[in-house]
Design an enzyme around this catalytic site. Structure first.
Site, PDB file in Angstrom:
ATOM      1  N   ASP A   1      -0.836  -1.275  -4.012  1.00 14.79           N
ATOM      2  CA  ASP A   1      -2.417  -2.107  -4.097  1.00 14.79           C
ATOM      3  C   ASP A   1      -2.810  -0.546  -3.539  1.00 14.79           C
ATOM      4  O   ASP A   1      -2.013   0.336  -2.850  1.00 14.79           O
ATOM      5  CB  ASP A   1      -1.988  -2.630  -2.483  1.00 14.79           C
ATOM      6  CG  ASP A   1      -3.862  -2.580  -1.942  1.00 14.79           C
ATOM      7  OD1 ASP A   1      -4.230  -3.399  -2.347  1.00 14.79           O
ATOM      8  OD2 ASP A   1      -3.560  -3.242  -0.808  1.00 14.79           O
TER       9      ASP A   1
ATOM     10  N   HIS B   1     -12.625  -4.156   3.320  1.00 17.43           N
ATOM     11  CA  HIS B   1     -11.936  -3.843   4.580  1.00 17.43           C
ATOM     12  C   HIS B   1     -11.930  -3.946   6.166  1.00 17.43           C
ATOM     13  O   HIS B   1     -13.122  -3.284   6.233  1.00 17.43           O
ATOM     14  CB  HIS B   1     -11.236  -2.442   3.888  1.00 17.43           C
ATOM     15  CG  HIS B   1     -10.678  -2.270   2.374  1.00 17.43           C
ATOM     16  ND1 HIS B   1     -11.153  -1.557   0.898  1.00 17.43           N
ATOM     17  CD2 HIS B   1      -9.524  -2.983   1.877  1.00 17.43           C
ATOM     18  CE1 HIS B   1     -10.194  -1.460   0.307  1.00 17.43           C
ATOM     19  NE2 HIS B   1      -9.528  -2.690   0.789  1.00 17.43           N
ATOM     20  N   GLY B   2     -11.082  -4.403   6.470  1.00 22.94           N
ATOM     21  CA  GLY B   2     -10.778  -4.273   7.471  1.00 22.94           C
ATOM     22  C   GLY B   2     -11.936  -5.823   8.250  1.00 22.94           C
ATOM     23  O   GLY B   2     -11.160  -6.040   8.146  1.00 22.94           O
TER      24      GLY B   2
ATOM     25  N   ASP C   1      -5.239  -8.940   3.480  1.00 27.46           N
ATOM     26  CA  ASP C   1      -4.814  -7.964   4.788  1.00 27.46           C
ATOM     27  C   ASP C   1      -5.224  -8.390   6.066  1.00 27.46           C
ATOM     28  O   ASP C   1      -3.968  -9.329   6.926  1.00 27.46           O
ATOM     29  CB  ASP C   1      -4.417  -6.956   4.124  1.00 27.46           C
ATOM     30  CG  ASP C   1      -3.400  -6.348   5.054  1.00 27.46           C
ATOM     31  OD1 ASP C   1      -2.743  -6.732   5.674  1.00 27.46           O
ATOM     32  OD2 ASP C   1      -3.111  -4.807   5.086  1.00 27.46           O
TER      33      ASP C   1
ATOM     34  N   SER D   1       0.911  -1.052  -0.238  1.00 27.42           N
ATOM     35  CA  SER D   1       0.033  -0.107   0.598  1.00 27.42           C
ATOM     36  C   SER D   1       1.048   1.245  -0.329  1.00 27.42           C
ATOM     37  O   SER D   1       1.806   1.224   0.031  1.00 27.42           O
ATOM     38  CB  SER D   1      -0.803  -0.012   1.296  1.00 27.42           C
ATOM     39  OG  SER D   1       0.043   0.662   2.259  1.00 27.42           O
TER      40      SER D   1
HETATM   41  O1  G3H Z   1      -6.481  -2.662   1.607  1.00 31.20           O
HETATM   42  C1  G3H Z   1      -5.687  -2.090   1.733  1.00 31.20           C
HETATM   43  C2  G3H Z   1      -4.529  -2.711   2.666  1.00 31.20           C
HETATM   44  O2  G3H Z   1      -5.596  -3.414   3.490  1.00 31.20           O
HETATM   45  C3  G3H Z   1      -3.972  -2.023   3.153  1.00 31.20           C
HETATM   46  O3  G3H Z   1      -3.878  -1.036   4.176  1.00 31.20           O
HETATM   47  O4  G3H Z   1      -2.605   1.123   4.215  1.00 31.20           O
HETATM   48  O5  G3H Z   1      -2.818   0.658   6.300  1.00 31.20           O
HETATM   49  O6  G3H Z   1      -0.880  -0.644   4.105  1.00 31.20           O
HETATM   50  P1  G3H Z   1      -3.063   0.265   4.333  1.00 31.20           P
HETATM   51  P1  13P Z   2      -9.503  -7.145   4.060  1.00 32.19           P
HETATM   52  O1  13P Z   2      -9.268  -6.181   4.637  1.00 32.19           O
HETATM   53  O2  13P Z   2     -10.011  -8.036   3.849  1.00 32.19           O
HETATM   54  O3  13P Z   2      -8.229  -8.102   4.441  1.00 32.19           O
HETATM   55  O4  13P Z   2      -8.082  -6.448   2.332  1.00 32.19           O
HETATM   56  C1  13P Z   2      -7.471  -5.857   1.869  1.00 32.19           C
HETATM   57  C2  13P Z   2      -7.602  -5.465   1.289  1.00 32.19           C
HETATM   58  O5  13P Z   2      -7.939  -5.639  -0.057  1.00 32.19           O
HETATM   59  C3  13P Z   2      -5.870  -5.346   0.297  1.00 32.19           C
HETATM   60  O6  13P Z   2      -5.989  -4.273  -0.568  1.00 32.19           O
HETATM   61 ZN    ZN Z   3      -8.009  -3.330  -1.058  1.00 36.62          ZN
END
Ligand code: G3H
Ligand code: 13P
Ligand code: ZN
Length: 313
Positions: free
Chosen positions: A86, A183-184, A260, A55
């Site tokens: 990402d 997400h999450g 993630d 990311s």
């Molecule tokens: O979908 C996004 C990922 O879970 C990345 O999360 O921006 O905290 O690295 P982050």
């Molecule tokens: P999750 O939070 O479901 O793991 O999704 C991760 C994601 O979409 C990263 O781009």
């Molecule tokens: Zn994502």
């Protein structure tokens, strides 16, 4: 540098095969040496293609030099691994990643007005395609409040009637769709909530040759939630969609599945347990190794039981 100098593949190549043969390539996020090693070890044990997802925040956290140094030093088979940005939110970050040696970028213009999403996606496609780097774009909005980069309180499903034109105008190589994931760790409100397979089917019918991408696809293993809470954590009402539902999505043209949160849970559950059961340890290597091993185990499990990507290289 160009990604081929690192022995990386672009995602266009990996996803084309996945779509043809009916499996999904996992995109696992990483943020440090341990999480990168966990993913590569799982890929090696299962002989699976894998997308290493970074990311914008993770790129900033590691720093470009350390990140690319780790990729240079990593061991994997040529043709097995893609390095993917990402949720890139601008032309500049997609260009930056491409020039660093990423083999794939996502431009997340899902929150923009449609015309702007199309024009920015196309501008990025024109740049990255010159270097044979793949582009993923997104239509529809996933909710989720976990991360700065993906934070959104609103949610809108992908409109199947516009996907064909979007793909044609943007020249995107793959398309992320919104069919109910988020997400999450807080993904569903009731046990019987289902992904919108009706919408996914219509999208797949309208663009049968385009690999589709499922974000927010962690299934939130309850064993990790329990372990985290048992050893001092406090995560309540966290549920994902079952592996059965994710597998069904894969059978309907989802060729890339993003995970993630499950890795974060596996990692954290192992750290909490190790520290709790061994109160006298203070060498980070002691608990980081356990965390890495647990994340590896979870990646292997998801490759074998959800993605179907084992032995596909
Ligand atoms: O979908 C996004 C990922 O879970 C990345 O999360 O921006 O905290 O690295 P982050
Ligand atoms: P999750 O939070 O479901 O793991 O999704 C991760 C994601 O979409 C990263 O781009
Ligand atoms: Zn994502």
């Amino acid at each position: 540098m160009h990604y081929s100098d690192f022995g990386l593949s672009n995602t266009k190549t990996l996803l084309k095969r996945a779509l043809r043969d009916g499996y999904a390539v996992p995109a696992f996020n990483f943020y440090n040496m341990e999480t990168l090693d966990a993913i590569l070890t799982a890929a090696q044990i299962t002989q699976s293609p894998v997308i290493l997802a970074v990311s914008e925040d993770a790129l900033e956290y590691m720093g470009a030099d350390i990140l690319m140094g780790m990729i240079r030093g990593a061991k994997y088979k040529r043709g097995q691994i893609a390095l993917h940005l990402d949720h890139g939110h601008s032309f500049e970050i997609c260009k930056y990643a491409t020039d660093l040696g990423f083999s794939s970028v996502m431009f997340d213009g899902s929150a923009l007005p449609l015309e702007q999403n199309i024009s920015e996606s196309r501008r990025i496609a024109d740049y990255v395609h010159k270097q044979d780097v793949s582009l993923e774009t997104e239509l529809g909005i996933l909710s989720g409040t976990e991360d700065k980069n993906t934070k959104s309180l609103v949610h809108s499903y992908t409109d199947p009637s516009i996907v064909k034109n979007f793909v044609k105008q943007t020249q995107t190589d793959s398309l992320a769709v919104a069919i109910g994931t988020s997400h999450g760790v807080y993904k569903r409100k009731s046990a019987n909530e289902s992904l919108r397979f009706d919408i996914l089917t219509q999208i797949a019918n309208n663009i049968p040759n385009v690999p589709l991408v499922l974000h927010g696809a962690s299934n939130i293993p309850q064993k990790y939630i329990k372990q985290i809470n048992k050893f001092g954590g406090n995560i309540k009402n966290a549920y994902g969609f079952s592996p059965v539902q994710i597998r069904r999505a894969i059978s309907l043209h989802i060729a890339k599945v993003n995970v993630d949160s499950d890795s974060r849970l596996a990692f954290t559950a192992a750290v909490r347990k190790t520290l709790n059961q061994n109160p006298s340890i203070f060498n980070p290597r002691d608990y980081l190794l356990k965390a890495k091993d647990e994340m590896t185990k979870n990646c292997i499990d998801e490759i074998q039981n959800i993605m179907g990507s084992g032995y596909k290289i």
